[in-house]
Enzyme design. Structure first.
Site, short mmCIF file in Angstrom:
data_model
loop_
_atom_site.label_atom_id
_atom_site.label_comp_id
_atom_site.label_asym_id
_atom_site.label_seq_id
_atom_site.Cartn_x
_atom_site.Cartn_y
_atom_site.Cartn_z
N ARG A 107 0.87 -0.78 -0.39
CA ARG A 107 -0.54 -0.36 -0.13
C ARG A 107 1.21 0.96 -0.08
NH1 ARG A 107 -5.31 1.90 3.85
NH2 ARG A 107 -5.87 0.45 1.96
N HIS A 134 -7.74 1.14 -6.24
CA HIS A 134 -7.72 -0.15 -4.93
C HIS A 134 -8.65 -1.32 -5.49
CE1 HIS A 134 -8.65 -1.38 -1.43
NE2 HIS A 134 -8.67 -0.51 -0.69
N GLN A 137 -10.79 -4.04 -3.41
CA GLN A 137 -11.46 -3.37 -2.49
C GLN A 137 -12.75 -3.46 -3.52
OE1 GLN A 137 -12.01 -2.19 0.51
NE2 GLN A 137 -14.03 -2.53 -0.11
N ASP A 230 -17.48 7.51 -1.25
CA ASP A 230 -16.09 7.16 -0.45
C ASP A 230 -15.15 8.75 0.04
OD1 ASP A 230 -13.50 6.51 -0.02
OD2 ASP A 230 -12.30 6.82 -1.95
N CYS A 270 -15.70 1.33 0.87
CA CYS A 270 -15.29 0.92 1.18
C CYS A 270 -14.77 1.06 2.94
CB CYS A 270 -13.48 1.32 0.19
SG CYS A 270 -13.66 2.86 0.66
N ARG A 298 -13.60 -8.45 2.31
CA ARG A 298 -12.28 -8.40 1.99
C ARG A 298 -11.36 -9.23 2.41
NH1 ARG A 298 -10.18 -3.27 1.81
NH2 ARG A 298 -7.85 -3.99 1.38
N1 NVA Z 1 -9.95 6.85 -1.11
C1 NVA Z 1 -9.10 6.89 -0.09
C2 NVA Z 1 -9.51 5.04 0.49
C3 NVA Z 1 -9.18 4.36 1.79
C4 NVA Z 1 -9.61 3.20 1.46
C5 NVA Z 1 -7.73 6.87 0.13
O1 NVA Z 1 -7.06 5.98 -0.52
O2 NVA Z 1 -7.49 6.58 1.58
N1 CP Z 2 -11.33 -0.04 2.43
C1 CP Z 2 -9.99 -0.24 3.40
O1 CP Z 2 -8.61 -0.13 2.22
O2 CP Z 2 -9.31 -0.02 4.18
P1 CP Z 2 -8.38 0.30 5.06
O3 CP Z 2 -7.85 1.30 4.84
O4 CP Z 2 -9.07 0.24 6.51
O5 CP Z 2 -7.59 -0.86 5.08
#
Ligand code: NVA
Ligand code: CP
Length: 312
Positions: A107, A134, A137, A230, A270, A298
């Site tokens: 990540r 992502h 997800q 989101d 998500c 997930r």
């Molecule tokens: N768009 C959000 C998704 C979090 C799971 C982010 O990138 O922070």
């Molecule tokens: N939805 C998601 O990816 O959650 P986290 O940021 O908690 O991993």
């Protein structure tokens, strides 16, 4: 994906058959999970490294527990502790980790970091979220939609309302692969990624998916079976949070907006969710069953991804 290129970086890389295979595999794994029988042999003795350059609750826990349930183990590797965080090149990190591990989940911020990691690894690399995409997800969301709305995804109409971020981009790729109708509503200034809009449109031609962008949230949710949203400020955009609240205010998913959707509409998120911003408390709680099933899923979907990529 799968054995063809060995990585899971973007849904754009998968063909529709591979998407379907993963969704069916995940359903088998979920059924097994709920009958109390793990499938401990699939990744027996295998180790997944999980590199986190951003925070996580769901991704970290579901990958780690998923590896355990498949008979393997997972290592949490925070970039704060890795030499990567002190400037060791990603390509050297890839070459070293490939000698210890059987797979890497990462990540991070720039999507190019994931691509570089994969190019220099001899083991599968899984995208656990980048600024651009992502995919874990969104594959999970397709799985959840099948559970709540049935398997015929091409008959469904979905709307995504909010920021044209990594979720919006991945929904475009995902919908294109399963032939779904998807309308994305964002301000003009925060549209999904231009290349993703272009390439998902090409994917859509092959499956009959109808993909559309609009500035108008009401137009997007009209008769929608599924509405997703989101956060308005993704990880790395914390400084813009206040400004974004103003820009995105007309894109809040609330009861008024949902009046335009189909009567049986489900709302997905998500998580983490910011109540009073992208979604109201009442809409969130009315859809909590869907949203927390989505979170659970997930685990099952990522087990399917890991087993497919890492099994002998
Ligand atoms: N768009 C959000 C998704 C979090 C799971 C982010 O990138 O922070
Ligand atoms: N939805 C998601 O990816 O959650 P986290 O940021 O908690 O991993």
């Amino acid at each position: 994906m799968a054995k063809d290129n060995g990585d899971f970086i973007s849904l754009h890389d998968l063909n529709p058959g591979q998407v379907e295979y993963l969704l069916d595999f995940a359903l088998d794994l979920k059924t097994t999970y709920h009958t109390g029988k793990f499938t401990p042999d699939l990744l027996k003795g295998k180790t997944l490294g999980m590199i986190f350059e951003k925070s996580s609750t769901r991704t970290r826990v579901s990958f780690e527990v998923g590896m355990y349930q498949l008979g393997g183990s997972a290592l949490f590797l925070s970039s704060r502790d890795l030499q990567l965080g002190r400037g060791e090149p990603i390509k050297d990190t890839a070459r070293v980790l490939s000698r210890y591990l059987d797979g890497i989940m990462i990540r991070t911020f720039g999507h190019d970091r994931i691509v570089e990691l994969a190019q220099n690894s001899t083991i599968p690399v899984i995208n656990g979220l980048s600024d651009l995409l992502h995919p874990c997800q969104v594959l999970t969301d397709l799985f959840t939609i099948r559970e709540f709305k049935g398997k015929r995804l091409h008959n469904l109409k979905m709307a995504y309302v909010g920021d044209g971020n990594n979720m919006a981009n991945s929904y475009l790729y995902g919908a294109a692969k399963v032939g779904m109708t998807l309308t994305v509503a964002t301000p003009k200034s925060h549209k999904p990624n231009a290349k993703v809009l272009r390439t998902s449109a090409l994917d859509a031609r092959k499956t009959g998916a109808e993909l559309k962008w609009t500035e108008d949230p009401i137009e997007a949710v009209k008769d929608a079976d599924i509405v997703a949203t989101d956060t308005w400020a993704s990880m790395g955009q914390e400084d813009e949070h206040e400004a974004r609240k103003k820009i995105f205010a007309p894109y809040q998913v609330n009861a008024e907006l949902l009046k335009h959707a189909d009567k049986g509409v489900i709302v997905m998120h998500c998580l983490p969710a910011y109540r009073g911003e992208e979604i109201t408390e009442d809409v969130f709680e009315d859809n909590a069953e869907v949203i927390f099933e989505e979170a659970e899923n997930r685990l099952h979907v990522q087990k399917a991804i890991m087993a497919t990529l890492m099994m002998d």
